[in-house]
Write an enzyme that holds these catalytic residues in place. Structure first.
Site, mmCIF file in Angstrom:
data_model
loop_
_atom_site.group_PDB
_atom_site.id
_atom_site.type_symbol
_atom_site.label_atom_id
_atom_site.label_comp_id
_atom_site.label_asym_id
_atom_site.label_seq_id
_atom_site.Cartn_x
_atom_site.Cartn_y
_atom_site.Cartn_z
ATOM 1 N N HIS A 35 52.002 -49.112 120.497
ATOM 2 C CA HIS A 35 51.960 -50.527 120.872
ATOM 3 C C HIS A 35 50.921 -50.666 121.977
ATOM 4 O O HIS A 35 51.068 -50.084 123.051
ATOM 5 C CB HIS A 35 53.339 -51.013 121.346
ATOM 6 C CG HIS A 35 53.328 -52.462 121.700
ATOM 7 N ND1 HIS A 35 53.559 -53.462 120.770
ATOM 8 C CD2 HIS A 35 53.054 -53.094 122.866
ATOM 9 C CE1 HIS A 35 53.448 -54.641 121.363
ATOM 10 N NE2 HIS A 35 53.141 -54.447 122.637
ATOM 11 N N CYS A 36 49.878 -51.418 121.723
ATOM 12 C CA CYS A 36 48.787 -51.549 122.683
ATOM 13 C C CYS A 36 49.063 -52.733 123.621
ATOM 14 O O CYS A 36 49.098 -53.886 123.175
ATOM 15 C CB CYS A 36 47.462 -51.743 121.940
ATOM 16 S SG CYS A 36 46.060 -51.877 123.072
#
Ligand SMILES: [Zn+2]
Ligand SMILES: [Zn+2]
Length: 347
Positions: A194-195
């Protein structure tokens, strides 16, 4: 009270203004969206600061713009491309399992409506998926979950329990390599990470866009760094405060460039070996990777095919990968012979 009489219209006007604001910018109501918007504004501001100081202080560069406009045009093109790529990646879907299930169910419904269609065979071009679903099957929902569950089970070795595959948050069966993201609160196909910077997950659907974004940012960072060094070389005897600002910005650029370059190399390695960040970092904790020797990439189909899949494959059920069988793993473990080298087995 008279005060109420005076304040009521003002309060009403304020509420109306806030309502209009919410209508125009619905994202501002949600704290998560608000922080995501703040990140986007920060990113644009950061880009403008680095480029702005350069054009503000570097008179040589302005002169060069007049002499060789194509040089600055190319730089600005890369500048805009990196920003556009950021927004495209941030707005793209990483490939949610729920969406894949819905697409699959829709396709099944269409087949059922057709009187001649009794069977639907889903198969990928490279053979990663060979799932046959019989529509005559009836269960919880003949066109819904049961068909999906049956298809997902085909990706796993025989005897795999459905309970193990079901996400406890979404209550949906996960194909191999999918994982639930607690930030997005959804299961993501071929979950990478998850950026926070992009405010979205990186998965099967947008990993390629993400790679291109890092590539463009790295190139932009390098080019900007070169322009800063050129300025400092020619104008070091100018105003000291200008030089100080430029030196500080250059130091931060160098740190940023090293970070981006390492990230780019890391993701290039993942692409060539068909791995994800999650699989690499949590290898020992992922059930389907347990027992597989270190250094063996179970989903790798060779450098060229991995690259092709990464660049051309879209997020869909046709690109889900089944777990390799014991025989296939044994074949991957086989030492290289001269013939293998000649026939490019690694490719
Ligand atoms: Zn989930
Ligand atoms: Zn996420």
């Amino acid at each position: 009270m008279p005060t109420d009489g005076v304040c009521a219209p003002i309060a009403e006007l304020r509420d109306r203004a806030l309502d209009r604001c919410s209508l125009c910018f619905p994202c501002l109501d949600d704290p998560a969206r608000r922080s995501s918007l703040a990140l986007k504004v920060a990113l644009v501001a950061l880009h403008l600061v680095y480029a702005g100081f350069l054009f503000l202080f570097d008179e040589e560069l302005i002169e060069k713009t007049r002499r060789e406009p194509w040089y600055i045009a190319l730089y600005l093109l890369l500048f805009v491309a990196a920003l556009v790529q950021y927004f495209i990646t941030a707005g793209s879907s990483p490939g949610y399992v729920l969406d894949a299930m819905e697409t699959y169910n829709e396709a099944n419904t269409l087949f059922t409506r057709s009187p001649t269609a009794s069977k639907h065979t889903a198969s990928s071009k490279n053979g990663s998926l060979m799932g046959t679903v019989d529509n005559s099957h009836s269960g919880r929902n003949s066109l819904g979950r049961s068909s999906w569950s049956k298809m997902v089970l085909e990706f796993y070795p025989p005897g795999t329990s459905m309970r193990v595959l079901t996400c406890s948050y979404c209550n949906i069966e996960q194909p191999p390599r999918a994982k639930h993201c607690h930030d997005c609160d959804k299961c993501v196909l071929q979950f990478d990470h998850h950026c926070v910077w992009l405010g979205t997950c990186i998965g099967q659907g947008n990993h390629c866009r993400f790679w291109w974004y890092i590539f463009e940012e790295t190139a932009l960072c390098l080019w900007t760094g070169i322009l800063y060094i050129t300025y400092l070389k020619t104008s070091i005897s100018g105003a000291w405060w200008k030089d100080l600002i430029m030196i500080l910005l250059l130091i931060s650029l160098v740190i940023l460039f090293i970070f981006l370059l390492l990230l780019l190399l890391f993701h290039s390695y993942l692409v060539l070996t068909n791995q994800t960040t999650y699989e690499l970092v949590r290898r020992r904790r992922i059930q389907y990777l347990r027992g597989i020797p270190e250094g063996l990439f179970p989903f790798s189909k060779g450098v060229c095919r991995n690259l092709y899949r990464f660049c051309c494959a879209r997020s869909s059920i046709n690109n889900m990968e089944r777990l390799p069988t014991a025989l296939e793993l044994e074949e991957k473990l086989r030492p290289y012979t001269c013939l293998d080298v000649l026939t490019c087995r690694c490719c």
